[in-house]
Design an enzyme around this catalytic site. Structure first.
Site, short mmCIF file in Angstrom:
data_model
loop_
_atom_site.label_atom_id
_atom_site.label_comp_id
_atom_site.label_asym_id
_atom_site.label_seq_id
_atom_site.Cartn_x
_atom_site.Cartn_y
_atom_site.Cartn_z
N GLY A 68 0.79 -1.21 0.00
CA GLY A 68 0.00 0.00 0.00
C GLY A 68 0.82 1.26 0.00
N ARG A 162 9.51 4.29 7.72
CA ARG A 162 8.09 4.01 7.94
C ARG A 162 7.78 3.67 9.39
NH1 ARG A 162 8.01 -0.63 3.59
NH2 ARG A 162 10.12 -0.75 4.47
N ARG A 226 19.57 -7.64 4.88
CA ARG A 226 19.31 -6.47 4.05
C ARG A 226 20.61 -5.86 3.50
NH1 ARG A 226 14.77 -3.39 3.83
NH2 ARG A 226 13.87 -4.30 5.72
N ASP A 284 8.56 -13.57 4.39
CA ASP A 284 7.91 -12.27 4.24
C ASP A 284 6.91 -12.33 3.08
OD1 ASP A 284 7.45 -9.70 5.20
OD2 ASP A 284 8.99 -8.77 3.97
#
Length: 388
Positions: A68, A162, A226, A284
């Protein structure tokens, strides 16, 4: 329903050699070298030459969809039963992510129950990226104690644009409430941590542990592959006694920007002395894989795949100095132990009959059993979700 699997090379995940496995009423009744049983109610499966592994435990899946970040049209779809079963995943842990506004905990819990009805096992976390957390009952401890599907909280975001940029004391309070909820209910009460790419890495977790009585094992940081820097910081966290999780869903751009493929990251951890009981992989699945530019603007979006967990496991077992049992543990017994799912992650009498029969070397799946039911055979789904 009684099933007798004959002559499987059993990795429980510890190697047990050639054995028969007896399944009765959805659980493993026995694992022995020579079980003899016959009759019209017994289904016998010849597993000559095949490995028997526990069903995979995926510790982070956005089962109701995620995403989103690019607007309403970029909300990712929910997971279907066969997204998991065709890849040997028989237990999933659902979570909300960035979006706890158009996605909700009631929907998450309902999806868990739907997946249970369709054939696999599903649990979930309360909360989401943000602090203060959103709960179902209004209290995190109550959520964990009173709601059977909720086993912890997360994924709480740190080191990410975020995230809520909460204080350490706020994070400690969440961990404390989750810990008490876990103690009272016999659950993990784990705090699943989404780790972003900011240079602060895991410093907030180290500070939380140093400034409180909360042990590092209460936190379960993911996305540790990551970057190389974050991976090295993750190893320091493991050296301090914590758990770390690698994400198997990725894309070419992420790898080009420095992400370490999950299998390579796990092998690197093993080479640095991290035990198989401390490191896991999760997919994930059904999360968005957002690509941001330097201004923090979304410029690309893909969807995570639950099937990447099996693909990464198949890659891991063929890397140098990685034993088959350690590789299997990262997606079976270790996540089950961290999450206190006592009936999952190991092939043992009285455990749920979540069993994979697969080819040595490639781990190509021949049979996928969940709670004793044959869901998939030779790459074909025998059981599908209600709307598949």
């Amino acid at each position: 329903m009684i099933t007798l699997i004959k002559n499987a090379n059993v990795y429980a995940p510890l190697p047990m050699g050639i054995n028969d496995i007896l399944i009765c009423d959805g659980r493993i009744a026995a694992i022995e070298p020579d079980i003899t049983l016959s009759g019209k109610h017994v289904t016998t499966v010849n597993a000559n030459g095949l490995l028997a592994l526990p069903g995979l435990v995926d510790a982070l899946v956005h089962i109701t969809g995620g995403g989103g970040e690019g607007g309403f049209h970029t909300r990712t779809p929910q997971m279907s039963l066969t997204d998991a079963s065709l890849s040997g995943v028989t237990t999933v842990i659902g979570a909300l992510g960035t979006d706890a506004t158009t996605r909700s905990l009631p929907d998450l819990i309902a999806k868990c129950r739907a997946l249970d009805s369709e054939g696999i096992s599903a649990y979930c976390y309360s909360g989401s990226y943000q602090l203060p957390i959103r709960t179902y009952t209004g209290n995190l401890t109550d959520d964990i104690v009173m709601l059977d599907k909720i086993i912890g909280v997360g994924e709480v975001a740190i080191a990410d644009h975020r995230a809520s940029h909460a204080t350490v004391s706020e994070l400690v309070r969440v961990a404390s409430d989750a810990r008490v909820g876990g103690m009272l209910s016999g659950k993990a009460g784990i705090v699943s941590i989404h780790t972003g790419d900011h240079e602060t890495c895991l410093s907030m977790l180290h500070q939380a542990v140093s400034e409180s009585a909360i042990p590092p094992t209460q936190f379960y940081p993911t996305h540790i592959n990551r970057s190389q820097h974050l991976l090295d910081e993750g190893i320091k966290w493991a050296d301090a006694g914590g758990f770390i999780d690698m994400t198997t869903s990725t894309n070419a751009q992420f790898i080009a920007e420095g992400e370490i493929p999950a299998a390579d990251a796990v092998a690197y951890c093993f080479s640095r002395g991290v035990c198989a009981s401390q490191v896991t992989m999760s997919s994930d699945g059904n999360a968005s894989l957002p690509v941001f530019n330097e201004q923090g603007e979304l410029v690309g979006l893909e969807v995570g795949k639950v099937g990447s967990l099996h693909t990464s496991l198949a890659g891991l077992i063929n890397l140098p100095d990685v034993t088959l049992q350690d590789a299997i543990a990262t997606v079976t017994s270790t996540p089950a132990s961290i999450l206190k799912l006592k009936q999952k992650g190991q092939l043992a009498p009285h455990n749920d009959a979540d069993i994979l029969l697969c080819e040595p070397g490639s781990l190509a799946l021949s049979h996928v059993y969940a709670k004793g039911q044959l869901l998939c055979h030779q790459g074909k789904a025998l059981v599908k979700g209600t709307f598949e």
